[in-house]
Design an enzyme around this catalytic site. Structure first.
Site, short mmCIF file in Angstrom:
data_model
loop_
_atom_site.label_atom_id
_atom_site.label_comp_id
_atom_site.label_asym_id
_atom_site.label_seq_id
_atom_site.Cartn_x
_atom_site.Cartn_y
_atom_site.Cartn_z
N SER A 9 39.36 28.96 101.94
CA SER A 9 40.61 28.25 102.23
C SER A 9 41.22 27.68 100.96
O SER A 9 40.52 27.22 100.06
CB SER A 9 40.32 27.09 103.21
OG SER A 9 41.47 26.25 103.31
N TYR A 50 48.10 29.23 101.48
CA TYR A 50 49.25 28.63 102.13
C TYR A 50 50.37 28.66 101.11
O TYR A 50 50.18 28.23 99.97
CB TYR A 50 48.97 27.19 102.54
CG TYR A 50 48.14 27.05 103.80
CD1 TYR A 50 48.55 27.64 104.99
CD2 TYR A 50 46.96 26.32 103.80
CE1 TYR A 50 47.80 27.51 106.15
CE2 TYR A 50 46.21 26.18 104.96
CZ TYR A 50 46.64 26.77 106.14
OH TYR A 50 45.90 26.64 107.28
N THR A 107 48.38 33.11 105.06
CA THR A 107 48.45 32.60 106.43
C THR A 107 49.92 32.50 106.84
O THR A 107 50.69 31.78 106.21
CB THR A 107 47.73 31.25 106.52
OG1 THR A 107 46.38 31.46 106.16
CG2 THR A 107 47.79 30.68 107.94
N ARG A 162 47.88 17.67 116.39
CA ARG A 162 46.54 17.79 117.00
C ARG A 162 46.28 16.53 117.82
O ARG A 162 46.60 15.42 117.35
CB ARG A 162 45.47 17.89 115.91
CG ARG A 162 45.77 18.90 114.82
CD ARG A 162 45.04 20.21 115.02
NE ARG A 162 45.72 21.31 114.34
CZ ARG A 162 45.58 21.64 113.06
NH1 ARG A 162 44.75 20.96 112.31
NH2 ARG A 162 46.25 22.65 112.55
N LYS A 206 47.58 36.76 107.83
CA LYS A 206 46.70 36.14 108.85
C LYS A 206 47.52 35.32 109.84
O LYS A 206 48.29 34.44 109.44
CB LYS A 206 45.68 35.22 108.17
CG LYS A 206 44.83 34.40 109.14
CD LYS A 206 43.72 33.66 108.43
CE LYS A 206 42.85 32.90 109.38
NZ LYS A 206 43.45 31.64 109.87
N HIS A 210 44.79 30.98 114.96
CA HIS A 210 44.44 29.87 114.07
C HIS A 210 43.44 28.93 114.78
O HIS A 210 43.51 27.71 114.65
CB HIS A 210 45.70 29.09 113.66
CG HIS A 210 45.59 28.44 112.30
ND1 HIS A 210 46.20 28.93 111.19
CD2 HIS A 210 44.90 27.34 111.90
CE1 HIS A 210 45.92 28.15 110.15
NE2 HIS A 210 45.12 27.18 110.55
N ASP A 247 40.14 37.09 114.76
CA ASP A 247 39.29 35.90 114.91
C ASP A 247 39.75 35.07 116.09
O ASP A 247 40.78 35.35 116.71
CB ASP A 247 39.20 35.08 113.62
CG ASP A 247 40.47 34.28 113.30
OD1 ASP A 247 41.30 34.03 114.19
OD2 ASP A 247 40.62 33.89 112.13
N GLY A 262 37.32 32.25 118.67
CA GLY A 262 36.38 32.17 119.79
C GLY A 262 35.29 33.22 119.79
O GLY A 262 34.64 33.43 120.82
N ILE A 263 35.06 33.88 118.67
CA ILE A 263 34.00 34.90 118.61
C ILE A 263 32.67 34.20 118.37
O ILE A 263 32.48 33.55 117.35
CB ILE A 263 34.33 35.95 117.54
CG1 ILE A 263 35.55 36.74 118.03
CG2 ILE A 263 33.13 36.86 117.27
CD1 ILE A 263 36.06 37.76 117.09
C1 FMN Z 1 38.60 22.89 110.79
C2 FMN Z 1 39.42 24.13 110.63
C3 FMN Z 1 40.16 24.31 109.48
C4 FMN Z 1 40.91 25.47 109.29
N1 FMN Z 1 41.58 25.64 108.11
C5 FMN Z 1 42.25 26.80 107.90
C6 FMN Z 1 42.87 27.03 106.64
O1 FMN Z 1 42.79 26.22 105.72
N2 FMN Z 1 43.56 28.19 106.50
C7 FMN Z 1 43.65 29.13 107.50
O2 FMN Z 1 44.29 30.16 107.33
N3 FMN Z 1 43.03 28.94 108.69
C8 FMN Z 1 42.34 27.81 108.91
N4 FMN Z 1 41.68 27.63 110.10
C9 FMN Z 1 41.70 28.71 111.12
C10 FMN Z 1 40.51 29.68 110.90
O3 FMN Z 1 40.69 30.46 109.75
C11 FMN Z 1 40.33 30.66 112.07
O4 FMN Z 1 41.55 31.31 112.34
C12 FMN Z 1 39.80 30.03 113.34
O5 FMN Z 1 39.02 28.89 113.09
C13 FMN Z 1 38.98 31.06 114.10
O6 FMN Z 1 38.57 30.56 115.32
P1 FMN Z 1 37.09 29.99 115.62
O7 FMN Z 1 36.98 28.68 114.92
O8 FMN Z 1 37.12 29.87 117.10
O9 FMN Z 1 36.08 31.02 115.16
C14 FMN Z 1 40.94 26.47 110.31
C15 FMN Z 1 40.18 26.29 111.46
C16 FMN Z 1 39.41 25.15 111.63
C17 FMN Z 1 38.60 25.00 112.88
#
Ligand code: FMN
Length: 337
Positions: free
Chosen positions: A103, A125, A151, A160, A212, A236, A267, A269-270
């Site tokens: 990230s 970002y 992203t 949130r 993404k 996301h 991605d 929920g996997i």
């Molecule tokens: C705490 C947290 C922080 C995240 N930060 C980013 C980020 O900085 N950049 C990004 O593209 N996605 C971010 N995501 C989304 C993840 O890349 C991903 O799409 C998502 O968590 C996948 O789902 P899962 O947590 O159910 O496996 C974040 C997700 C979480 C839970």
């Protein structure tokens, strides 16, 4: 590992505000609630009487060899989960033979992470001040990132229910913003993010770009037309627009629209090998996992990350074998209804 669910064990060791920041979705958390259910709702159709004495999970992503189709999704602020932050995540990911998407909201410098990592991609970002994000892209290219993951589903951060983190400890500092005020719009996600940003980042670094956050076939094609080399189907983690189509429902449309032009990843929920099997059967080249990696990191640092990834890979291998499928390339549409 014990049989108590991973998330519950991580929750027990994390400060409550940190747990809520990691676990939360946006809005009414409808998308968050839908994700795993949507994978479970796809029923598997196993092949029989196939020789599965040798099953491999090895594959390639954008030409990079990985031991598993389970990659690490970019997530922010690993310093909140473990003092070594993304360096520990990178170590565990490398040991599992997987690939890290780092990230841009990381707690550690990308150069420190690169030194510990196996193959890695840099998540981007695009910020209001393009100069700041472009600098991260240049640094990532110099440090050995093999791709940029731009992203595209965050023109701004959705509300949130958990609210912002009450107080960011020093371990949570966003390294890329070092010393800059994160509340300044110039250092926040650019609401005018557009196709030209994909083209510019690609040109600037010479790296392949992965878009993404795609949930529609036509939008995937727009990303490719702008210069993207691959796309990630993603909600996301249910943290942006609430109520969107779950990833497994969007995936076939995106795969059909993209055809042979690009690799498609997914991605959201996997959590099990049978989820990975479903994703690959629907045409994904690989999957990414977000929260389970954070839980592993909180529980055991680099070892915890490796264990989570190894477990998912082992359960993927089992799912493949029981479905009569011997490799990622062998996973086909016939396997799911
Ligand atoms: C705490 C947290 C922080 C995240 N930060 C980013 C980020 O900085 N950049 C990004 O593209 N996605 C971010 N995501 C989304 C993840 O890349 C991903 O799409 C998502 O968590 C996948 O789902 P899962 O947590 O159910 O496996 C974040 C997700 C979480 C839970």
């Amino acid at each position: 590992m014990t049989h108590e669910p991973l998330e519950a064990r991580a929750r027990a060791v994390l400060p409550d505000d940190v747990y809520r920041y990691f676990a939360a979705g946006s809005g009414q958390e409808r998308t968050l609630a839908d994700q795993e259910r949507a994978w479970d709702a796809l029923h598997l159709r196993p092949r029989l009487l196939r020789d599965v004495s040798s099953v491999t999970t090895r594959t390639t992503v954008l030409g990079t060899e990985v031991a598993t189709p389970v990659l690490v999704a970019p997530s922010a602020l690993h310093g909140l989960a473990h003092p070594d932050g993304e360096v520990a995540t990178a170590t565990g990911t490398r040991e599992a033979g997987s690939l890290l998407v780092l990230s841009m909201r990381a707690s550690r410098t990308l150069e420190d992470v690169a030194a510990a990592a196996g193959p890695w991609w840099q998540q981007m970002y695009v910020l209001g001040d393009r100069g700041v994000s472009d600098e991260v892209a240049r640094r990532a290219a110099a440090a050995g990132a093999r791709a940029l993951v731009v992203t595209v589903d965050v023109p701004f951060v959705a509300r949130r229910p958990s609210g912002p983190l009450p107080a960011l400890p020093p371990s949570a500092i966003v390294e890329a913003l070092a010393g800059r005020d994160p509340a300044d719009p110039r250092y926040q996600q650019a609401p005018d993010l557009g196709p030209a940003d994909i083209a510019r980042l690609k040109e600037l670094t010479g790296l392949p770009v992965v878009a993404k956050g795609v949930l529609r076939g036509d939008e995937a094609v727009r990303c490719l037309d702008a210069g993207a080399d691959a796309v990630i189907v993603s909600t996301h983690g249910g943290r942006q627009l609430d109520g969107v189509v779950p990833s497994p429902v969007a995936l076939p449309e995106v795969v059909a629209a993209v055809g042979d032009r690009a690799e498609v990843y997914v991605d959201g929920g996997i959590r099990t090998g049978t989820h990975v099997l479903r994703a690959l059967a629907l045409g994904a080249r690989a999957v990414l996992v977000g929260r389970p990696v954070l839980w592993g990191l909180a529980l055991g640092g680099a070892d915890g990350v490796r264990e989570v990834l190894d477990d998912l890979t082992a359960s993927t291998r089992d799912a493949f074998g029981l479905a009569g499928c011997t490799s990622p390339a062998d996973a086909g549409r016939d396997l799911v209804r």
